[in-house]
Design a protein around this motif. Structure first.
Motif, mmCIF file in Angstrom:
data_model
loop_
_atom_site.group_PDB
_atom_site.id
_atom_site.type_symbol
_atom_site.label_atom_id
_atom_site.label_comp_id
_atom_site.label_asym_id
_atom_site.label_seq_id
_atom_site.Cartn_x
_atom_site.Cartn_y
_atom_site.Cartn_z
ATOM 1 N N LEU A 71 -13.342 13.159 3.109
ATOM 2 C CA LEU A 71 -14.677 13.384 2.548
ATOM 3 C C LEU A 71 -15.731 13.170 3.633
ATOM 4 N N PRO A 72 -16.782 14.001 3.647
ATOM 5 C CA PRO A 72 -17.786 13.913 4.721
ATOM 6 C C PRO A 72 -18.614 12.636 4.663
ATOM 7 N N ILE A 73 -18.872 12.087 5.846
ATOM 8 C CA ILE A 73 -19.736 10.918 5.994
ATOM 9 C C ILE A 73 -20.912 11.335 6.861
ATOM 10 N N VAL A 74 -22.118 11.093 6.362
ATOM 11 C CA VAL A 74 -23.338 11.455 7.099
ATOM 12 C C VAL A 74 -24.218 10.223 7.210
ATOM 13 N N GLN A 75 -25.188 10.287 8.114
ATOM 14 C CA GLN A 75 -26.136 9.186 8.271
ATOM 15 C C GLN A 75 -27.347 9.453 7.396
ATOM 16 N N TYR A 76 -27.705 8.456 6.620
ATOM 17 C CA TYR A 76 -28.848 8.599 5.730
ATOM 18 C C TYR A 76 -30.128 8.590 6.555
ATOM 19 N N GLY A 77 -31.025 9.500 6.223
ATOM 20 C CA GLY A 77 -32.300 9.577 6.924
ATOM 21 C C GLY A 77 -32.250 10.465 8.147
ATOM 22 N N SER A 78 -31.088 10.984 8.502
ATOM 23 C CA SER A 78 -30.995 11.867 9.658
ATOM 24 C C SER A 78 -31.533 13.246 9.295
ATOM 25 N N SER A 79 -31.740 14.062 10.314
ATOM 26 C CA SER A 79 -32.253 15.412 10.079
ATOM 27 C C SER A 79 -31.240 16.227 9.278
ATOM 28 N N GLN A 80 -29.985 15.838 9.359
ATOM 29 C CA GLN A 80 -28.944 16.544 8.616
ATOM 30 C C GLN A 80 -29.163 16.379 7.110
ATOM 31 N N LEU A 81 -29.656 15.241 6.687
ATOM 32 C CA LEU A 81 -29.874 14.997 5.267
ATOM 33 C C LEU A 81 -31.252 15.417 4.792
ATOM 34 N N SER A 82 -32.253 15.295 5.641
ATOM 35 C CA SER A 82 -33.617 15.492 5.171
ATOM 36 C C SER A 82 -33.928 16.941 4.819
ATOM 37 N N PHE A 105 -30.077 2.921 0.230
ATOM 38 C CA PHE A 105 -29.639 3.376 1.545
ATOM 39 C C PHE A 105 -30.741 3.123 2.563
ATOM 40 N N GLN A 106 -30.367 2.584 3.726
ATOM 41 C CA GLN A 106 -31.289 2.359 4.825
ATOM 42 C C GLN A 106 -31.162 3.518 5.814
ATOM 43 N N ASP A 107 -32.203 3.770 6.568
ATOM 44 C CA ASP A 107 -32.152 4.834 7.582
ATOM 45 C C ASP A 107 -31.044 4.518 8.579
ATOM 46 N N GLY A 108 -30.231 5.496 8.879
ATOM 47 C CA GLY A 108 -29.142 5.357 9.821
ATOM 48 C C GLY A 108 -27.854 4.838 9.199
ATOM 49 N N GLU A 109 -27.878 4.472 7.928
ATOM 50 C CA GLU A 109 -26.675 3.979 7.258
ATOM 51 C C GLU A 109 -25.739 5.138 6.936
ATOM 52 N N LYS A 110 -24.435 4.878 7.064
ATOM 53 C CA LYS A 110 -23.452 5.925 6.801
ATOM 54 C C LYS A 110 -23.226 6.041 5.300
ATOM 55 N N VAL A 111 -23.330 7.277 4.823
ATOM 56 C CA VAL A 111 -23.197 7.575 3.401
ATOM 57 C C VAL A 111 -22.096 8.607 3.234
ATOM 58 N N LYS A 112 -21.159 8.339 2.303
ATOM 59 C CA LYS A 112 -20.106 9.303 2.011
ATOM 60 C C LYS A 112 -20.604 10.201 0.894
ATOM 61 N N VAL A 113 -20.600 11.522 1.162
ATOM 62 C CA VAL A 113 -21.122 12.497 0.214
ATOM 63 C C VAL A 113 -19.946 13.251 -0.405
ATOM 64 N N LEU A 114 -19.934 13.320 -1.728
ATOM 65 C CA LEU A 114 -18.881 14.053 -2.426
ATOM 66 C C LEU A 114 -19.176 15.546 -2.346
ATOM 67 N N PRO A 115 -18.177 16.362 -2.008
ATOM 68 C CA PRO A 115 -18.432 17.757 -1.657
ATOM 69 C C PRO A 115 -18.858 18.671 -2.800
ATOM 70 N N LEU A 116 -18.493 18.412 -4.019
ATOM 71 C CA LEU A 116 -18.813 19.343 -5.102
ATOM 72 C C LEU A 116 -20.107 19.011 -5.829
ATOM 73 N N CYS A 117 -20.448 17.740 -5.957
ATOM 74 C CA CYS A 117 -21.667 17.364 -6.685
ATOM 75 C C CYS A 117 -22.764 16.841 -5.757
ATOM 76 N N TYR A 118 -22.433 16.596 -4.505
ATOM 77 C CA TYR A 118 -23.370 16.124 -3.479
ATOM 78 C C TYR A 118 -23.988 14.765 -3.797
ATOM 79 N N HIS A 119 -23.308 13.920 -4.526
ATOM 80 C CA HIS A 119 -23.782 12.559 -4.738
ATOM 81 C C HIS A 119 -23.282 11.693 -3.593
ATOM 82 N N GLY A 120 -24.155 10.804 -3.091
ATOM 83 C CA GLY A 120 -23.810 9.961 -1.953
ATOM 84 C C GLY A 120 -23.636 8.509 -2.359
#
Length: 161
Positions: free
Chosen positions: A83-94, A111-126
């Motif tokens: 499952l994908p892990i992204v950084q919260y607050g990064s340009s990828q998420l914003s 979630f704090q800026d720069g914290e790693k968040v696992k995003v579920l691929p079908l519903c996009y909940h982190g």
């Protein structure tokens, strides 16, 4: 006019009547009657118990098979790690709709800026990775919306040789 008889006729004098003694035959008949009463009461209670059990089992068997769910089995470790892990607050998420929530709904931590968040691929909940990993080991659905985490057709294709 006065009452000369101190013992009126409607009272029984126990001293005069000796036939009020309980003999062994009467005692035996009374004990047999009480035993039969006890046996019939227990038989009736057992009859009610079996009728109730039969009606409960009949209602369970009458339910359609779709309502009986198999025990929930979670995802395997390899699927959870994919499952994908992204950084919260990064340009990828914003700029995208990748993570719709600003807090982990499992631990209720923000979630704090720069914290790693696992995003579920079908519903996009982190969620925090450690929170959702523990959840997914026992259940294959999103903790927030209960949607399947992985598509069924992708599981079928991965099982084929």
């Amino acid at each position: 006019m006065g009452l000369s008889d101190p013992h009126p006729s409607n009272f029984v004098d126990l001293n005069k009547h000796s036939n009020l003694q309980i003999d062994s035959r009467t005692l035996l008949l009374g004990a047999i009657f009480m035993l039969l009463l006890l046996i019939s009461t227990l038989s009736f209670v057992y009859f009610l118990y079996t009728c109730i059990r039969r009606s409960q089992s009949a209602t369970i068997e009458a339910r359609p098979a779709t309502s009986i769910r198999p025990p929930s089995v979670g995802l395997d470790k390899a699927t959870i790690n994919c499952l994908p892990i992204v950084q919260y607050g990064s340009s990828q998420l914003s700029g995208s709709d990748t993570c719709r929530v600003g807090e982990c709904s499992i631990c209720l931590g923000v979630f704090q800026d720069g914290e790693k968040v696992k995003v579920l691929p079908l519903c996009y909940h982190g969620f925090h990775a450690e929170c959702v990993d523990e959840w997914l080991r026992s259940r294959p659905s999103c903790p927030l919306c209960r949607a399947c985490v992985v598509r069924v057709d992708s599981l079928i294709q991965s099982d084929l040789p």
